[in-house]
Design a protein around this motif. Structure first.
Motif, short mmCIF file in Angstrom:
data_model
loop_
_atom_site.label_atom_id
_atom_site.label_comp_id
_atom_site.label_asym_id
_atom_site.label_seq_id
_atom_site.Cartn_x
_atom_site.Cartn_y
_atom_site.Cartn_z
N SER A 59 5.99 8.20 -3.16
CA SER A 59 6.32 9.38 -2.39
C SER A 59 5.89 10.65 -3.09
O SER A 59 5.67 11.68 -2.47
N ALA A 60 5.77 10.59 -4.43
CA ALA A 60 5.36 11.76 -5.19
C ALA A 60 3.85 11.97 -5.16
O ALA A 60 3.36 13.03 -5.54
N SER A 61 3.11 10.97 -4.70
CA SER A 61 1.66 11.06 -4.67
C SER A 61 1.18 11.62 -3.34
O SER A 61 1.43 11.02 -2.29
N PRO A 62 0.49 12.75 -3.32
CA PRO A 62 0.05 13.34 -2.06
C PRO A 62 -1.01 12.52 -1.36
O PRO A 62 -1.25 12.69 -0.18
N SER A 63 -1.67 11.61 -2.09
CA SER A 63 -2.74 10.82 -1.49
C SER A 63 -2.23 9.54 -0.84
O SER A 63 -2.96 8.87 -0.11
N ALA A 64 -0.97 9.18 -1.09
CA ALA A 64 -0.44 7.94 -0.54
C ALA A 64 -0.32 8.02 0.98
O ALA A 64 0.05 9.05 1.52
N GLN A 65 -0.67 6.93 1.65
CA GLN A 65 -0.59 6.87 3.10
C GLN A 65 0.54 5.95 3.52
O GLN A 65 0.85 4.98 2.84
N ALA A 66 1.14 6.27 4.67
CA ALA A 66 2.18 5.41 5.20
C ALA A 66 1.52 4.21 5.86
O ALA A 66 0.82 4.34 6.87
N VAL A 236 -3.26 -3.84 1.44
CA VAL A 236 -3.80 -2.51 1.73
C VAL A 236 -3.57 -1.57 0.55
O VAL A 236 -2.45 -1.46 0.05
N ASP A 237 -4.63 -0.90 0.11
CA ASP A 237 -4.53 0.16 -0.89
C ASP A 237 -3.86 1.34 -0.21
O ASP A 237 -4.40 1.91 0.75
N THR A 238 -2.67 1.74 -0.67
CA THR A 238 -1.92 2.78 0.02
C THR A 238 -2.56 4.16 -0.12
O THR A 238 -2.25 5.06 0.66
N ALA A 239 -3.44 4.35 -1.08
CA ALA A 239 -4.10 5.64 -1.25
C ALA A 239 -5.25 5.83 -0.27
O ALA A 239 -5.54 6.95 0.13
N THR A 240 -5.89 4.72 0.12
CA THR A 240 -7.07 4.81 0.99
C THR A 240 -6.84 4.23 2.38
O THR A 240 -7.59 4.52 3.31
N GLY A 241 -5.83 3.36 2.52
CA GLY A 241 -5.60 2.67 3.77
C GLY A 241 -6.55 1.52 4.02
O GLY A 241 -6.54 0.91 5.09
N LYS A 242 -7.37 1.18 3.01
CA LYS A 242 -8.35 0.11 3.18
C LYS A 242 -7.83 -1.21 2.63
O LYS A 242 -6.99 -1.25 1.72
N VAL A 243 -8.36 -2.30 3.17
CA VAL A 243 -7.97 -3.65 2.74
C VAL A 243 -8.75 -4.02 1.48
O VAL A 243 -9.99 -3.94 1.46
N VAL A 244 -8.03 -4.44 0.45
CA VAL A 244 -8.68 -4.81 -0.82
C VAL A 244 -8.53 -6.30 -1.14
O VAL A 244 -9.18 -6.80 -2.06
N ALA A 245 -7.65 -6.99 -0.40
CA ALA A 245 -7.43 -8.42 -0.67
C ALA A 245 -6.70 -9.05 0.51
O ALA A 245 -6.26 -8.35 1.43
#
Length: 308
Positions: A59-66, A236-245
């Motif tokens: 929550s402290a990271s501005p780049s994190a996506q829901a 899902v990488d929460t910073a990018t919203g992309k699937v990594v695994a």
């Protein structure tokens, strides 16, 4: 392997492995079996399993996506997601990613690679709240294996544009590069309508489970305590919203290299057992293997997936 007990036994019966009924049989919390089709339950609890410390950092990271359920799917026995490559077009046939051990025909043998096999399998498409809004159908299994990785990609009868137009849901994008240790991730299960939040703890040179061996697997931190039915969930990488695994297994009982108890093997052959720790298979190799019109090309430059 994170498949529910009843579905695992059915898959074994279909694949003729009746002599080993324990293979991939996965009891859920409390020892009960999961319901046959959670999508039929009208009062689903969207249970989010988290680590308090990791949530505070997130929550402290501005780049994190829901991260939510939009674009994920439920299978008869597993989870999955509608995915696209970075260069996929809206008029390309859509793809669904899940595990190789989630195939309707049973588990691929060690060394077996399935390409362009006809399939009419159905998938329950979920919206952001985890509500099933449509049934999607496969036209074929584009690729599937349990050798080096544990993954399956289905091609659907509809395009990304058709799905977006009808249901307002976008596909998840596969990241084309290897993720890093420490990356904050969400494991999103369409089968259970449950999201697990944790981080990538590290990578495993070789992960061995029963007769299968997987390369460069993702190890989660302990907060991602995935259960039966989460097989095939996108990571899902929460910073990018992309699937990594793609989520696939975990060590349940502390056993060494047995089914449902994978072990880690390093470059020197040293075996490590981590009871209660769960794992996934990286998906960036797929980005180099699907080209124009989402066609699989195992001979493409940079494609390292096992070949038939």
């Amino acid at each position: 392997m994170r498949k529910p007990l009843a579905a695992a036994l059915l898959a074994l019966a279909m694949s003729g492995v009746g002599a080993a009924p324990a293979l991939a049989a996965e009891p859920v919390a409390g020892g009960s079996e999961p319901i046959a089709d959670p999508d039929t339950v009208t009062s689903v609890v969207h249970d989010v399993v988290t680590s308090t410390t990791e949530n505070l950092a997130r929550s402290a990271s501005p780049s994190a996506q829901a991260v939510n359920f939009a674009g994920t799917v439920s299978l008869s026995n597993c989870s999955g997601s509608v995915v696209r490559m970075s260069n996929s077009q809206d008029d390309d046939p859509a793809l669904v990613l899940t595990n190789g051990h989630c195939l309707e025909s049973g588990f691929p043998r060690p060394g077996q690679v399935i390409v362009d096999q006809a399939s009419s399998r159905s998938f329950g498409l979920l919206n952001s709240a985890g509500t099933r809004v449509a049934t999607l159908r496969a036209s074929k299994i584009a690729y599937a294996t349990m050798t080096d990785t544990d993954a399956a990609v289905y091609q659907l009868t509809r395009t990304y544009g058709q799905i977006k137009s009808a249901y307002g849901i976008d596909a998840l994008t596969l990241q084309g590069t290897r993720p890093a240790a420490g990356t904050a991730i969400s494991v999103v299960s369409g089968y259970w309508k449950r999201i697990y939040n944790c981080s990538i703890d590290g990578f495993v040179y070789r992960l061995k489970e029963g007769d299968w061996t997987w390369k460069d697997s993702v190890r989660y931190t302990s907060a991602c305590n995935t259960i039966g039915g989460t097989s095939g969930s996108p990571v899902v990488d929460t910073a990018t919203g992309k699937v990594v695994a793609v989520n696939n297994t975990g060590n349940e009982d502390g056993e060494r290299c047995t089914v449902n108890n994978p072990c880690e093997v390093d470059e020197n052959g040293t075996v490590t057992v981590r009871k209660g720790i769960n794992y996934a298979q990286q998906t960036y190799p797929f980005a180099a293997c699907f080209g124009v019109d989402n066609k699989l090309d195992l001979s493409a430059s940079g494609c390292t997936l096992p070949k038939p």
